[in-house]
Design a protein around this motif. Structure first.
Motif, PDB file in Angstrom:
ATOM      1  N   ALA A  44      13.606   7.473  -1.378  1.00 49.63           N
ATOM      2  CA  ALA A  44      12.911   8.055  -2.530  1.00 49.63           C
ATOM      3  C   ALA A  44      11.512   8.494  -2.150  1.00 49.63           C
ATOM      4  N   ALA A  45      10.824   7.679  -1.353  1.00 50.66           N
ATOM      5  CA  ALA A  45       9.481   8.050  -0.907  1.00 50.66           C
ATOM      6  C   ALA A  45       9.514   9.320  -0.073  1.00 50.66           C
ATOM      7  N   GLY A  46      10.553   9.455   0.782  1.00 53.18           N
ATOM      8  CA  GLY A  46      10.686  10.667   1.570  1.00 53.18           C
ATOM      9  C   GLY A  46      10.906  11.896   0.709  1.00 53.18           C
ATOM     10  N   MET A  47      11.695  11.758  -0.357  1.00 54.40           N
ATOM     11  CA  MET A  47      11.935  12.875  -1.268  1.00 54.40           C
ATOM     12  C   MET A  47      10.675  13.255  -2.046  1.00 54.40           C
ATOM     13  N   ILE A  48       9.866  12.250  -2.362  1.00 58.50           N
ATOM     14  CA  ILE A  48       8.673  12.496  -3.174  1.00 58.50           C
ATOM     15  C   ILE A  48       7.528  13.063  -2.345  1.00 58.50           C
ATOM     16  N   ALA A  49       7.298  12.508  -1.156  1.00 59.35           N
ATOM     17  CA  ALA A  49       6.096  12.876  -0.394  1.00 59.35           C
ATOM     18  C   ALA A  49       6.362  13.319   1.033  1.00 59.35           C
ATOM     19  N   GLY A  50       7.541  13.054   1.551  1.00 56.22           N
ATOM     20  CA  GLY A  50       7.810  13.444   2.925  1.00 56.22           C
ATOM     21  C   GLY A  50       8.217  12.256   3.792  1.00 56.22           C
ATOM     22  N   ASN A  51       8.725  12.560   4.984  1.00 61.39           N
ATOM     23  CA  ASN A  51       9.232  11.506   5.863  1.00 61.39           C
ATOM     24  C   ASN A  51       8.154  10.522   6.305  1.00 61.39           C
TER      25      ASN A  51
ATOM     26  N   SER B 272       0.798  -1.231   0.000  1.00 63.47           N
ATOM     27  CA  SER B 272       0.000   0.000   0.000  1.00 63.47           C
ATOM     28  C   SER B 272       0.833   1.284   0.000  1.00 63.47           C
ATOM     29  N   PRO B 273       1.975   1.373   0.713  1.00 62.41           N
ATOM     30  CA  PRO B 273       2.727   2.639   0.631  1.00 62.41           C
ATOM     31  C   PRO B 273       3.289   2.914  -0.755  1.00 62.41           C
ATOM     32  N   PHE B 274       3.518   1.863  -1.541  1.00 61.65           N
ATOM     33  CA  PHE B 274       4.026   2.079  -2.899  1.00 61.65           C
ATOM     34  C   PHE B 274       2.930   2.607  -3.826  1.00 61.65           C
ATOM     35  N   LEU B 275       1.684   2.219  -3.556  1.00 65.68           N
ATOM     36  CA  LEU B 275       0.577   2.790  -4.316  1.00 65.68           C
ATOM     37  C   LEU B 275       0.445   4.286  -4.011  1.00 65.68           C
ATOM     38  N   VAL B 276       0.629   4.650  -2.734  1.00 61.75           N
ATOM     39  CA  VAL B 276       0.594   6.065  -2.362  1.00 61.75           C
ATOM     40  C   VAL B 276       1.753   6.806  -3.017  1.00 61.75           C
ATOM     41  N   MET B 277       2.947   6.194  -3.015  1.00 63.34           N
ATOM     42  CA  MET B 277       4.107   6.820  -3.643  1.00 63.34           C
ATOM     43  C   MET B 277       3.878   7.013  -5.135  1.00 63.34           C
ATOM     44  N   LEU B 278       3.259   6.033  -5.772  1.00 64.26           N
ATOM     45  CA  LEU B 278       2.964   6.135  -7.199  1.00 64.26           C
ATOM     46  C   LEU B 278       2.055   7.329  -7.479  1.00 64.26           C
ATOM     47  N   GLY B 279       1.010   7.483  -6.668  1.00 62.81           N
ATOM     48  CA  GLY B 279       0.107   8.617  -6.846  1.00 62.81           C
ATOM     49  C   GLY B 279       0.788   9.953  -6.625  1.00 62.81           C
ATOM     50  N   ALA B 280       1.655  10.026  -5.585  1.00 60.46           N
ATOM     51  CA  ALA B 280       2.350  11.279  -5.297  1.00 60.46           C
ATOM     52  C   ALA B 280       3.393  11.609  -6.355  1.00 60.46           C
ATOM     53  N   ALA B 281       3.936  10.573  -7.012  1.00 55.87           N
ATOM     54  CA  ALA B 281       5.005  10.790  -7.996  1.00 55.87           C
ATOM     55  C   ALA B 281       4.489  11.196  -9.364  1.00 55.87           C
ATOM     56  N   LEU B 282       3.252  10.854  -9.684  1.00 57.80           N
ATOM     57  CA  LEU B 282       2.738  11.077 -11.051  1.00 57.80           C
ATOM     58  C   LEU B 282       2.946  12.502 -11.564  1.00 57.80           C
TER      59      LEU B 282
ATOM     60  N   ILE C  69       7.102   3.084   4.381  1.00 60.64           N
ATOM     61  CA  ILE C  69       7.753   2.065   3.549  1.00 60.64           C
ATOM     62  C   ILE C  69       8.722   1.226   4.381  1.00 60.64           C
ATOM     63  N   GLU C  70       9.371   1.835   5.354  1.00 57.43           N
ATOM     64  CA  GLU C  70      10.247   1.052   6.220  1.00 57.43           C
ATOM     65  C   GLU C  70       9.448   0.056   7.059  1.00 57.43           C
ATOM     66  N   VAL C  71       8.280   0.462   7.533  1.00 62.62           N
ATOM     67  CA  VAL C  71       7.390  -0.477   8.229  1.00 62.62           C
ATOM     68  C   VAL C  71       6.948  -1.579   7.270  1.00 62.62           C
ATOM     69  N   GLY C  72       6.628  -1.182   6.044  1.00 64.53           N
ATOM     70  CA  GLY C  72       6.251  -2.175   5.033  1.00 64.53           C
ATOM     71  C   GLY C  72       7.361  -3.175   4.771  1.00 64.53           C
ATOM     72  N   ALA C  73       8.621  -2.740   4.841  1.00 67.46           N
ATOM     73  CA  ALA C  73       9.751  -3.650   4.640  1.00 67.46           C
ATOM     74  C   ALA C  73       9.813  -4.697   5.748  1.00 67.46           C
ATOM     75  N   VAL C  74       9.521  -4.277   6.986  1.00 64.47           N
ATOM     76  CA  VAL C  74       9.484  -5.232   8.095  1.00 64.47           C
ATOM     77  C   VAL C  74       8.366  -6.252   7.879  1.00 64.47           C
ATOM     78  N   LEU C  75       7.197  -5.768   7.507  1.00 64.32           N
ATOM     79  CA  LEU C  75       6.065  -6.673   7.254  1.00 64.32           C
ATOM     80  C   LEU C  75       6.363  -7.610   6.097  1.00 64.32           C
ATOM     81  N   SER C  76       7.040  -7.092   5.072  1.00 62.39           N
ATOM     82  CA  SER C  76       7.427  -7.931   3.949  1.00 62.39           C
ATOM     83  C   SER C  76       8.385  -9.032   4.396  1.00 62.39           C
TER      84      SER C  76
END
Length: 491
Positions: free
Chosen positions: A295-302, A196-206, A308-315
């Motif tokens: 990259a997510a921090g640069m695109i949308a903020g910390n 899910s955080p990558f979907l948010v990153m995709l939307g913020a990056a468009l 995404i770091e939490v998502g990495a743990v869950l992954s």
């Protein structure tokens, strides 16, 4: 099972009897009751959790794809994750779908090699794939501790790190003990949470994407790192085959799950790479492991970086749990074949899970979690490649020698096209193996020699009665290939 084929006596004739019995049982609809057959009346894996289990056996999200950009730049990384699924992931998934539905028993690729070439190749296949899976799985508890250390620095070393890794291992071992249904639906939740955080990153990056950034290439390209990254992130599609005996209506469910998982995994790599490389002007050498969070921090903020770091743990949790399940059910299948002692087929009384195999695998991966073994990890890739070459050979050989084998799903290709389907990924496997160093060759040779020694030790123990092995007749042998209640022919 105690069979002369596994003692090296009358291999050809015994194999013919075994294959005939398996085909006869398949024609009858499958109703064997071997010691490890089916799930013992427990709940079977349905389509959705199976898709996410495959997803975590292979990828778990785009984490780990960053070195492809670092090695060759955005252009080659995007081309790699666009093209590589067609020359590697799809062929491996197709072979897995055909052979898993033809022989929907636990053990998967071990069954295929055993049926195609006999007991010793089957046992070697088991050694190569199990060692590869155990080493692969051992990385995830340590990786989880590394990610947690970013939030809680105390976890970075000492007793706190050891306690974190042990707790991670024990907790997920218990989850696996409770059954594949629990593991599967947990994988669904973990998959949604990690993607899910990558979907948010995709939307913020468009709005920030500039296509010219996709054409950037690295000044100095590291092709070894590039191809190893592609290979590492898009293999293990056949891992699901070790649990085929636990799948509900595998003739229908396995092919659908593989198609869905290949699509989800491929897009799960490609779309975040398109978003991040297109939205940021960042030099390729900045793209090390974990750069997606930056990259997510640069695109949308910390806030998105931390998500995404939490998502990495869950992954990491999902990856470890799926790997543990696959490896444990591989041991169960090998015990059903008589390649390992019968104790590895023992099922827990309530949950009907192979508890001895789960505990043994968890203990091995826990021990390896504390080691630094870059060369051993490279050797795991080498052993996996050996197993895949044997797997493709079994696929083609069974097409030639057993064209009448019941195949609920059949790759839509005649024999020449099926050979080409296997030759393309096989050429890549040979390339990956050729660029390995001498340490990798030495370690792989040692593991292979150990596998041969284990096979002959098991043969010796059978002959002397030192250990108890599955005691199945021809009908029981067929049950290994056609699990109880699997409805393999239901397509």
């Amino acid at each position: 099972m105690t069979r002369d084929a596994h003692l090296g006596v009358g291999v050809e004739g015994d194999a013919e009897e075994k294959n005939a019995a398996a085909d006869a049982l398949a024609a009858d609809g499958g109703g064997g009751h071997g010691s490890g057959s089916g799930s013992g009346g427990g709940r079977k894996l349905s389509l959705v959790p199976l898709i996410f289990l495959i997803f975590f056996e292979v990828a778990g999200g785009p984490y780990g794809a960053e070195p492809a950009v670092q090695a060759a730049g955005p252009l080659y990384a995007l081309l790699g994750f666009l093209i590589f699924p067609f020359i590697w992931a799809i062929p491996e998934a197709l072979v897995t779908a055909e052979l898993s539905t033809a022989m929907p028993g636990n053990g998967g690729f071990v069954l295929w090699a055993d049926r195609a070439f006999g007991a010793l190749p089957g046992s070697l296949m088991g050694t190569w794939k199990y060692v590869s899976a155990a080493i692969n799985g051992a990385a995830f508890p340590a990786l989880c501790a590394d990610y947690l250390a970013r939030v809680a620095p105390a976890v970075s070393g000492g007793r706190a790190r050891v306690a974190t890794i042990v707790a991670f291992n024990v907790a997920l071992t218990f989850v696996n003990y409770t059954g594949l249904t629990v593991v599967g639906w947990s994988a669904v939740g973990l998959g949604v949470a990690s993607l899910s955080p990558f979907l948010v990153m995709l939307g913020a990056a468009l709005p920030k994407i500039r296509p010219r950034r996709w054409r950037v290439v690295a000044g100095e390209r590291d092709w070894k790192l590039f191809f190893n990254t592609l290979f590492w992130n898009l293999n293990y599609w056949d891992s699901v085959s070790t649990m085929a005996g636990e799948v509900d209506r595998p003739g229908k469910t396995l092919p659908k799950a593989l198609v869905a998982a290949v699509s989800m995994t491929s897009l799960g790599y490609l779309l975040p790479l398109l978003a991040a490389t297109g939205a940021l002007d960042v030099a390729p050498d900045s793209w090390g492991n974990g750069f997606f969070a930056d990259a997510a921090g640069m695109i949308a903020g910390n806030w998105l970086k931390y998500w995404i770091e939490v998502g990495a743990v869950l992954s990491s949790i999902g990856l470890y749990s799926a790997t543990l399940s696959s490896a444990a059910f591989q041991l169960l299948g090998m015990a059903d074949l008589g390649l390992l002692p019968r104790v590895f087929a023992a099922r827990a009384p309530v949950f009907r899970t192979p508890w001895v195999s789960i505990v043994a695998t968890a203990a091995i991966t826990l021990g390896m979690s504390f080691l630094s073994f870059d060369s051993i990890v490279a050797a795991a890739n080498f052993l996996y490649s050996l197993g895949m070459l044997l797997e493709f050979a079994a696929f083609v050989w069974l097409r030639v020698k057993q064209p009448g084998l019941t195949r609920p799903y059949r790759v839509p290709a005649r024999l020449p096209a099926a050979v080409v389907l296997c030759l393309v990924p096989s050429a890549f496997l040979v390339f990956v193996m050729a660029i390995a160093g001498w340490k990798v060759y030495a370690i792989s040779a040692a593991f292979t020699a150990t596998g041969v020694a284990v096979y002959y030790l098991m043969r010796f123990c059978k002959a002397r009665g030192c250990l108890r092995f599955s005691d199945a007749g021809d009908h029981g042998t067929a049950a290994v290939y056609q699990q109880d209640g699997s409805n393999a022919g239901d397509v």
